[in-house]
Design a protein around this motif. Structure first.
Motif, short mmCIF file in Angstrom:
data_model
loop_
_atom_site.label_atom_id
_atom_site.label_comp_id
_atom_site.label_asym_id
_atom_site.label_seq_id
_atom_site.Cartn_x
_atom_site.Cartn_y
_atom_site.Cartn_z
N GLY A 139 0.81 -1.22 0.00
CA GLY A 139 0.00 0.00 0.00
C GLY A 139 0.84 1.27 0.00
O GLY A 139 0.30 2.36 -0.18
N LEU A 140 2.17 1.14 0.19
CA LEU A 140 3.01 2.34 0.30
C LEU A 140 3.05 3.14 -1.00
O LEU A 140 3.35 4.33 -0.99
CB LEU A 140 4.43 1.96 0.72
CG LEU A 140 4.59 1.59 2.20
CD1 LEU A 140 5.92 0.91 2.45
CD2 LEU A 140 4.46 2.83 3.09
N ASP A 188 7.42 1.10 8.74
CA ASP A 188 7.17 2.30 9.54
C ASP A 188 8.18 3.40 9.20
O ASP A 188 7.81 4.58 9.13
CB ASP A 188 7.23 1.99 11.04
CG ASP A 188 6.93 3.24 11.86
OD1 ASP A 188 5.78 3.73 11.76
OD2 ASP A 188 7.82 3.75 12.55
N ALA A 189 9.43 3.02 8.97
CA ALA A 189 10.46 4.02 8.64
C ALA A 189 10.14 4.70 7.31
O ALA A 189 10.43 5.88 7.12
CB ALA A 189 11.83 3.36 8.59
N ILE A 190 9.53 3.96 6.37
CA ILE A 190 9.13 4.55 5.08
C ILE A 190 7.90 5.44 5.27
O ILE A 190 7.85 6.57 4.79
CB ILE A 190 8.84 3.44 4.04
CG1 ILE A 190 10.11 2.65 3.74
CG2 ILE A 190 8.26 4.04 2.76
CD1 ILE A 190 9.86 1.31 3.05
N ALA A 191 6.93 4.91 6.02
CA ALA A 191 5.66 5.63 6.18
C ALA A 191 5.83 6.90 7.02
O ALA A 191 5.20 7.92 6.74
CB ALA A 191 4.62 4.71 6.82
N GLU A 192 6.67 6.85 8.03
CA GLU A 192 6.78 7.99 8.96
C GLU A 192 8.03 8.84 8.79
O GLU A 192 8.06 9.98 9.25
CB GLU A 192 6.71 7.49 10.41
CG GLU A 192 5.39 6.84 10.79
CD GLU A 192 5.13 6.94 12.27
OE1 GLU A 192 4.65 8.00 12.71
OE2 GLU A 192 5.43 5.97 12.99
N GLY A 193 9.07 8.27 8.18
CA GLY A 193 10.31 9.02 7.97
C GLY A 193 10.80 9.68 9.25
O GLY A 193 10.93 9.01 10.29
#
Ligand SMILES: *[C@@H]1O[C@H](CO)[C@@H](O)[C@H](O)[C@H]1NC(C)=O
Ligand SMILES: *[C@@H]1O[C@H](CO)[C@@H](O)[C@H](O)[C@H]1NC(C)=O
Ligand SMILES: *[C@@H]1O[C@H](CO)[C@@H](O)[C@H](O)[C@H]1NC(C)=O
Ligand SMILES: *[C@@H]1O[C@H](CO)[C@@H](O)[C@H](O)[C@H]1NC(C)=O
Ligand SMILES: *[C@@H]1O[C@H](CO)[C@@H](O)[C@H](O)[C@H]1NC(C)=O
Length: 349
Positions: free
Chosen positions: A48-49, A176-181
């Motif tokens: 979904g990213l 999470d690291a991709i979604a939230e940076g």
């Protein structure tokens, strides 16, 4: 382990008790609210990213997440005819394989959680509710809670929380690291047993619907919850490098995982704007990830992996010599244990 542990271990850093202190662990059930967008199609390889709103659906739920919280303990007094081992009874020969115990002995508190769908956490009836989007939201929410409230009475909120994960658990923290940076609640990431995985590049895992594998235990589950039929691939190819009893123990204690979390591993090919320090730890004898001499040239591996973490405070891939995929279950486990503890020390300084 890809399908059994799905483990994510959080390190909680605060004022450390002297190293070598005895450790005390307790089991917790933590209700976690999620309100996330998950792919309508659970076989979306990017979880979904990369999707627009029309291919996502909203999921609102509260899951009970099971975790074991271990903290360095100042003083424990054993009873008549016992000694300190009363408080840390090793399970036969497997005592040396407890990473929670190993790190707790070195002064670090930790919380080892079960994924939504696995272990003693809530299991959504529909496996497509337990995709990475959901798992990552749960992990990030827990990390935030650890930093702003008391996990058990008498324990102060933690100043820093470092995420330590294995295999698919590392894909979860990567999500999470991709979604939230830069907004990620994690103060450092130690991703073991995972590298960049291009679509269709992993050797096939021997999997089966959990309901078919063990109807007594898992009958009636959504067939999209899978388990393995063999776990040899998680160990080095050389059978002299691990205990045959460990493989048996692993088989008897295996769990289930949603099919989406295997299909969506190519999430690892996407860049992240995460700003904390990041390390990946992988075994040179990993039969899933280090095929074709991929891990032989450590400098080349570092260069290839680093490009996806342009804003990370630091980035490093550590190749643990001779270890298999499940770095903590073979005879070389002490090496990765030491590597992880020293990374935690470095990241929490
Ligand atoms: C949204 O994504 C779907 C599937 O990837 C695609 O078919 C559609 O054209 C996209 N819609 C927009 C508005 O970008
Ligand atoms: C296992 O643990 C014991 C007690 O902590 C230690 O003395 C021993 O060296 C360990 N064995 C290995 C193989 O690491
Ligand atoms: C799981 O949920 C999805 C999305 O709501 C739905 O399309 C699918 O049919 C459900 N699967 C089962 C087995 O109920
Ligand atoms: C504490 O954590 C909760 C749960 O994530 C969050 O909703 C809340 O805003 C946080 N409070 C503070 C003061 O950060
Ligand atoms: C694995 O465990 C199952 C029971 O869960 C048992 O039936 C099977 O024989 C075991 N296989 C091996 C190779 O130990």
């Amino acid at each position: 382990m890809l399908l059994s542990a799905f483990s994510v271990l959080f390190y909680l850093s605060r004022a450390y008790v002297a190293s070598g202190a005895l450790c005390d662990c307790s089991s917790l059930i933590m209700p976690v609210d999620v309100d996330v967008l998950v792919p309508t199609d659970p076989s979306d390889i990017f979880g979904g990213l990369k999707s627009n709103a029309s291919s996502l659906r909203r999921l609102q739920a509260t899951y009970d997440v099971y975790g074991v919280f271990c903290q360095p303990h100042i003083l424990l007094v054993h009873g008549f005819s016992y000694n300190h081992q009363y408080w840390s009874t090793p399970v036969e020969e497997f005592g040396n394989y407890s990473y929670s115990a190993f790190s707790c002995d070195r002064g670090f508190s930790s919380l080892a959680i079960d994924w939504v769908g696995a272990g003693l956490s809530s299991r959504p009836a529909n496996a497509s509710d337990a995709q990475y989007a959901t798992q990552a939201a749960v992990a990030a929410t827990l990390a935030r809670q650890l930093k702003n409230s008391s996990i058990v009475p008498g324990i102060q909120p933690f100043k820093k929380v470092i995420g330590v994960s294995h295999s698919a658990g590392s894909v979860l923290l990567n999500y999470d690291a991709i979604a939230e940076g830069p907004q990620s609640p994690f103060d450092g990431l130690i991703l073991t047993g995972m590298l960049i995985v291009e679509p269709n590049s992993l050797p096939p895992l021997p999997t089966i619907s959990a309901a078919d594998e063990d109807p007594l235990r898992w009958g009636g589950l959504d067939p999209n919850y899978l388990t393995t039929t063999s776990r040899n691939i998680f160990y080095p190819a050389d059978p002299n490098t691990f205990s045959p009893r460990m493989l048996k123990y692993d088989n008897f204690t295996k769990d289930v995982g949603p099919i989406s979390t295997l299909l969506q591993i190519p999430i690892t090919t996407l860049p992240s704007q995460y700003t904390g320090p990041v390390a990946k730890v992988v075994g040179s004898a990993d039969q899933l990830l280090c095929t074709g001499n991929r891990c032989a040239d450590v400098a080349a591996l570092n260069a290839a992996e680093k490009v996806l973490w342009p804003d990370a405070k630091s980035f490093e891939v550590v190749v643990a010599e001779e270890s298999g995929h499940d770095l903590k279950l073979d005879f070389f486990a002490q090496g990765p244990f030491n590597t992880c503890v020293s990374l935690v020390q470095q990241f929490s300084a």
